[in-house]
Write an enzyme that holds these catalytic residues in place. Structure first.
Site, PDB file in Angstrom:
ATOM      1  N   SER A   1       0.830  -1.206   0.000  1.00 53.83           N
ATOM      2  CA  SER A   1       0.000   0.000   0.000  1.00 53.83           C
ATOM      3  C   SER A   1       0.862   1.252   0.000  1.00 53.83           C
ATOM      4  O   SER A   1       0.613   2.198  -0.770  1.00 53.83           O
ATOM      5  CB  SER A   1      -0.929  -0.007   1.218  1.00 53.83           C
TER       6      SER A   1
ATOM      7  N   ARG B   1       0.576   7.812   6.155  1.00 54.84           N
ATOM      8  CA  ARG B   1      -0.373   7.153   7.062  1.00 54.84           C
ATOM      9  C   ARG B   1      -1.783   7.680   6.850  1.00 54.84           C
ATOM     10  O   ARG B   1      -2.757   6.921   6.886  1.00 54.84           O
ATOM     11  CB  ARG B   1       0.058   7.371   8.512  1.00 54.84           C
TER      12      ARG B   1
ATOM     13  N   HIS C   1      -3.047   6.340   3.561  1.00 58.23           N
ATOM     14  CA  HIS C   1      -3.327   4.912   3.745  1.00 58.23           C
ATOM     15  C   HIS C   1      -4.654   4.710   4.461  1.00 58.23           C
ATOM     16  O   HIS C   1      -5.443   3.819   4.120  1.00 58.23           O
ATOM     17  CB  HIS C   1      -2.190   4.284   4.548  1.00 58.23           C
TER      18      HIS C   1
END
Length: 205
Positions: free
Chosen positions: A11, A34, A37
């Protein structure tokens, strides 16, 4: 590498292939990736903003063992237990407390506003993690100018079309250390992801 970590790595590789992160420092990239994601939204690569000395300021306040105050329980639920153990920090959310509900009705305020007032009155060092209520962020901004003896850091990602964008813009013009974003996007998962990344960077875990 276990399957979960393998998927996570894939990812992050996809994120790096699809967005330009060159304007961010290595530490900032951890936070931005982050958030992307967690959201599946590449636009955050263009909109996340960090205060000038955010990393130094966050490390300073973490040394003081601040209360981590979340505006809603969904933000609190999204903060990873591993990062709390590493940092030694404790999360709080007062929005569902009966006394907060009663006080909000009595004073004609939102529960989010009342929760923030309660936090300022009860803690000297606070990391606010806001992912839902613009009124919570606006109350932080208001009270910061009154409680000048408090040490705060704001992870501010309120979402929506009423005061969300405006509250974040005001935050960027203050001397409060912060991580936030431009625009109406945000949410509980986004705020929690940004906080988790903050701890990851500060403790190199």
């Amino acid at each position: 590498m276990n399957k979960g970590l393998s998927i996570e790595k894939e990812s992050f590789d996809i994120i790096e292939q699809n967005v330009d992160l060159s304007k961010y420092s290595d530490e900032e990239k951890v936070v931005v990736k982050r958030v992307i994601h967690a959201s599946g939204d590449f636009d955050f690569a263009k909109t996340i903003i960090f205060s000038h000395n955010w990393l130094t300021d966050s490390k300073k306040i973490i040394q003081k063992k601040p209360a981590v105050v979340c505006d809603v329980n969904m933000v609190k639920a999204g903060i990873t237990e591993k990062y709390l153990k590493v940092s030694g920090l404790t999360t709080h959310c007062f929005i569902s407390d009966e006394k907060i509900h009663e006080l909000a009705i009595l004073e004609g305020k939102t529960r989010a506003e009342t929760s923030i007032e309660y936090a300022f009155k009860n803690f000297d060092n606070i990391i606010f993690v806001i992912g839902n209520a613009p009124t919570a962020l606006l109350k932080v901004l208001e009270l910061n100018s009154l409680y000048t003896d408090k040490n705060i850091f704001v992870v501010g990602f309120p979402v929506g079309f009423v005061k969300a964008e405006e509250s974040k813009e005001i935050l960027t013009k203050t001397d409060i250390p912060f991580i936030t974003n431009k625009g109406t996007k945000g949410g509980s998962g986004i705020a929690a992801a940004a906080f988790n990344a903050l701890i990851k960077v500060c403790f190199n875990v």
